[in-house]
Design a protein around this motif. Structure first.
Motif, short mmCIF file in Angstrom:
data_model
loop_
_atom_site.label_atom_id
_atom_site.label_comp_id
_atom_site.label_asym_id
_atom_site.label_seq_id
_atom_site.Cartn_x
_atom_site.Cartn_y
_atom_site.Cartn_z
N GLU A 80 0.83 -1.21 0.00
CA GLU A 80 0.00 0.00 0.00
C GLU A 80 0.86 1.26 0.00
OE1 GLU A 80 -2.46 -0.40 3.41
OE2 GLU A 80 -3.69 -2.02 2.56
N ALA A 81 1.93 1.24 0.82
CA ALA A 81 2.81 2.40 0.90
C ALA A 81 3.52 2.65 -0.42
CB ALA A 81 3.83 2.22 2.02
N MET A 82 4.01 1.57 -1.04
CA MET A 82 4.72 1.73 -2.31
C MET A 82 3.77 2.10 -3.43
SD MET A 82 7.79 1.54 -1.53
CE MET A 82 8.40 1.72 -3.21
N SER A 83 2.54 1.62 -3.37
CA SER A 83 1.55 2.01 -4.37
C SER A 83 1.26 3.50 -4.28
CB SER A 83 0.27 1.20 -4.17
OG SER A 83 -0.72 1.62 -5.08
N ALA A 84 1.12 3.99 -3.05
CA ALA A 84 0.88 5.43 -2.85
C ALA A 84 2.08 6.25 -3.31
CB ALA A 84 0.58 5.71 -1.38
N PHE A 85 3.28 5.75 -3.02
CA PHE A 85 4.49 6.47 -3.43
C PHE A 85 4.62 6.51 -4.95
CE2 PHE A 85 9.06 6.49 -4.47
CZ PHE A 85 9.43 7.68 -3.86
N THR A 86 4.34 5.38 -5.60
CA THR A 86 4.41 5.32 -7.07
C THR A 86 3.40 6.27 -7.69
OG1 THR A 86 5.13 3.02 -6.97
CG2 THR A 86 4.28 3.81 -9.07
N HIS A 87 2.20 6.32 -7.11
CA HIS A 87 1.18 7.24 -7.61
C HIS A 87 1.64 8.69 -7.48
CE1 HIS A 87 -2.79 8.73 -8.65
NE2 HIS A 87 -2.76 9.49 -7.57
N MET A 88 2.32 8.99 -6.36
CA MET A 88 2.83 10.35 -6.16
C MET A 88 3.89 10.68 -7.20
SD MET A 88 4.86 11.88 -2.84
CE MET A 88 6.28 10.86 -3.21
N LEU A 89 4.76 9.71 -7.51
CA LEU A 89 5.81 9.95 -8.49
C LEU A 89 5.25 10.24 -9.87
CD1 LEU A 89 8.58 7.30 -7.68
CD2 LEU A 89 8.60 9.75 -7.20
N GLU A 90 4.07 9.70 -10.16
CA GLU A 90 3.48 9.90 -11.47
C GLU A 90 3.21 11.38 -11.75
OE1 GLU A 90 0.05 7.48 -11.51
OE2 GLU A 90 1.16 5.60 -11.79
N GLY A 91 3.08 12.17 -10.69
CA GLY A 91 2.80 13.58 -10.88
C GLY A 91 3.95 14.47 -10.47
N ARG A 92 5.16 13.93 -10.34
CA ARG A 92 6.31 14.72 -9.90
C ARG A 92 7.37 14.74 -10.98
NH1 ARG A 92 8.97 13.17 -4.29
NH2 ARG A 92 9.93 11.51 -5.50
N LEU A 93 7.92 15.91 -11.23
CA LEU A 93 8.96 16.07 -12.24
C LEU A 93 10.14 16.80 -11.65
CD1 LEU A 93 10.02 15.97 -15.16
CD2 LEU A 93 8.70 18.05 -15.63
N HIS A 94 11.32 16.23 -11.77
CA HIS A 94 12.55 16.84 -11.25
C HIS A 94 13.48 17.10 -12.43
CE1 HIS A 94 15.91 16.78 -7.97
NE2 HIS A 94 15.70 17.97 -8.51
N ILE A 95 13.75 18.37 -12.71
CA ILE A 95 14.59 18.71 -13.85
C ILE A 95 15.79 19.53 -13.41
CG2 ILE A 95 12.53 18.76 -15.32
CD1 ILE A 95 12.88 21.81 -15.51
N GLY A 96 16.80 19.56 -14.26
CA GLY A 96 17.94 20.44 -14.08
C GLY A 96 18.00 21.39 -15.26
N ALA A 97 18.38 22.63 -15.03
CA ALA A 97 18.43 23.62 -16.10
C ALA A 97 19.70 24.45 -15.97
CB ALA A 97 17.20 24.53 -16.06
N SER A 98 20.32 24.76 -17.10
CA SER A 98 21.49 25.62 -17.08
C SER A 98 21.06 27.06 -16.80
CB SER A 98 22.26 25.51 -18.41
OG SER A 98 21.41 25.80 -19.50
N LEU A 99 22.03 27.93 -16.59
CA LEU A 99 21.79 29.25 -15.99
C LEU A 99 20.71 30.07 -16.67
CD1 LEU A 99 22.69 31.20 -13.77
CD2 LEU A 99 24.35 32.13 -15.37
N THR A 100 20.88 30.38 -17.94
CA THR A 100 19.92 31.25 -18.62
C THR A 100 18.53 30.63 -18.63
OG1 THR A 100 21.62 32.24 -20.03
CG2 THR A 100 19.35 32.37 -20.81
N ILE A 101 18.45 29.34 -18.93
CA ILE A 101 17.15 28.67 -18.98
C ILE A 101 16.52 28.62 -17.60
CG2 ILE A 101 15.97 26.54 -19.57
CD1 ILE A 101 18.24 25.92 -21.51
N GLY A 102 17.33 28.25 -16.61
CA GLY A 102 16.81 28.05 -15.26
C GLY A 102 16.42 29.33 -14.55
#
Length: 318
Positions: A80-102
């Motif tokens: 149940e805990a991992m199912s909830a965590f996986t569902h949360m990850l479906e809506g999370r985005l972690h990106i990196g951006a260089s200076l001008t873009i970021g």
């Protein structure tokens, strides 16, 4: 002993027979019997008393049963805990951006993006291209946005946006009032440049080279390690520069800087998305990339956008 054996033992005890347990576990009855025997061998004692009518727990089996039940409950809670965590990850985005873009491109887009896709939560780190690549290879970032293409066998690189550098001058500068500015005019004034090797510096040098002009003709009086430092120097009247209109929007609105078109040359560049070749992009990353491409095509973000003060000024003069 393993969880699978405890699961089988618990099911036999609960169902009261090997055949019923085998049916519930989608196993053959001999396979169930073999696993119970292995568990008994592990503990060195009988766990079940077998008879023709029913299965009864031995004293050892009765001692083990509460622990088997707890193990089952822990596994259910973990699922149940991992199912909830996986569902949360479906809506999370972690990106990196260089200076001008970021610092100047993506932040202006996050508000409209969040309104259009409220279920996606985004985290962004502003860092250099090498750090972005390292974090993608370590699976710490889903996606990277950089200002120059890179080559790595494990990374996919694709252009997603375009940008155009413009001449940036202090509001009181003589070029700010000129009706027409050409490249020769730029060479006549002190120039504030980004450091050698920066993406912005490279675009300028490549643009000049494409027109047969030598970058050494720029009267560079200062080299700065960040866009913010360049802007501050230009605001102070120490020289002129070339930057993305997106990076000076605030200063233009305050009347501190002016964006000037150079009639005989353009300095265009592309921004790139990078991600791991061996992994599928998560849905939020695909959604964000599609959003970037769409807004780039509609020219709502960069120097050609409707809110670009340069274009507004030209439209008003028509």
């Amino acid at each position: 002993m393993n969880f699978h054996q405890l699961h089988i033992f618990y099911t036999v005890a609960e169902r009261g027979s090997f055949s019923a347990a085998a049916q519930a576990l989608h196993m053959t009855q001999p396979a169930v019997t073999m696993q119970i025997q292995s568990l008994e061998d592990y503990f060195g004692t009988k766990l079940l008393h077998r008879s023709t009518k029913k299965i009864e727990l031995s004293e050892a089996g009765a001692t083990l049963l509460p622990f088997a039940k707890k193990s089952m409950q822990l596994i259910r809670e973990a699922d149940e805990a991992m199912s909830a965590f996986t569902h949360m990850l479906e809506g999370r985005l972690h990106i990196g951006a260089s200076l001008t873009i970021g610092e100047y491109i993506v932040p202006r887009m996050l508000g409209p993006f969040g309104q259009e896709y409220p279920h996606i939560r985004m985290a962004m780190n502003v860092m250099n291209t090498t750090q972005i690549m390292d974090d993608i290879l370590k699976h710490q970032l889903n996606l990277g946005l950089i200002e120059a293409p890179v080559q790595h066998p494990d990374i996919v690189v694709e252009p997603v946006m375009q940008d155009e550098l413009k001449l940036i001058v202090p509001s009181g500068h003589v070029l700010a009032k000129a009706k027409k500015v050409v490249l020769e005019d730029v060479f006549k004034h002190p120039f504030i440049a980004r450091e050698k090797g920066s993406g912005t510096r490279q675009v300028i040098e490549d643009g000049l080279k494409s027109r047969g002009a030598d970058a050494s003709r720029l009267a560079i009086v200062m080299e700065m390690g960040s866009t913010g430092a360049v802007k501050s120097a230009v605001e102070a009247g120490l020289g002129i520069t070339m930057l993305s209109p997106s990076s000076v929007k605030h200063e233009v609105e305050l009347g501190l800087l002016k964006i000037v078109n150079i009639a005989d040359i353009t300095f265009k560049r592309k921004f790139y998305a990078i991600h791991l070749k061996s992994a599928l992009l998560p849905i939020p990353a695909v959604t964000f990339l599609s959003y970037l491409r769409r807004h780039d095509q509609e020219a709502e973000v960069f120097g050609e956008s409707p809110d670009d003060p340069t274009i507004q000024k030209e439209e008003e003069s028509l």
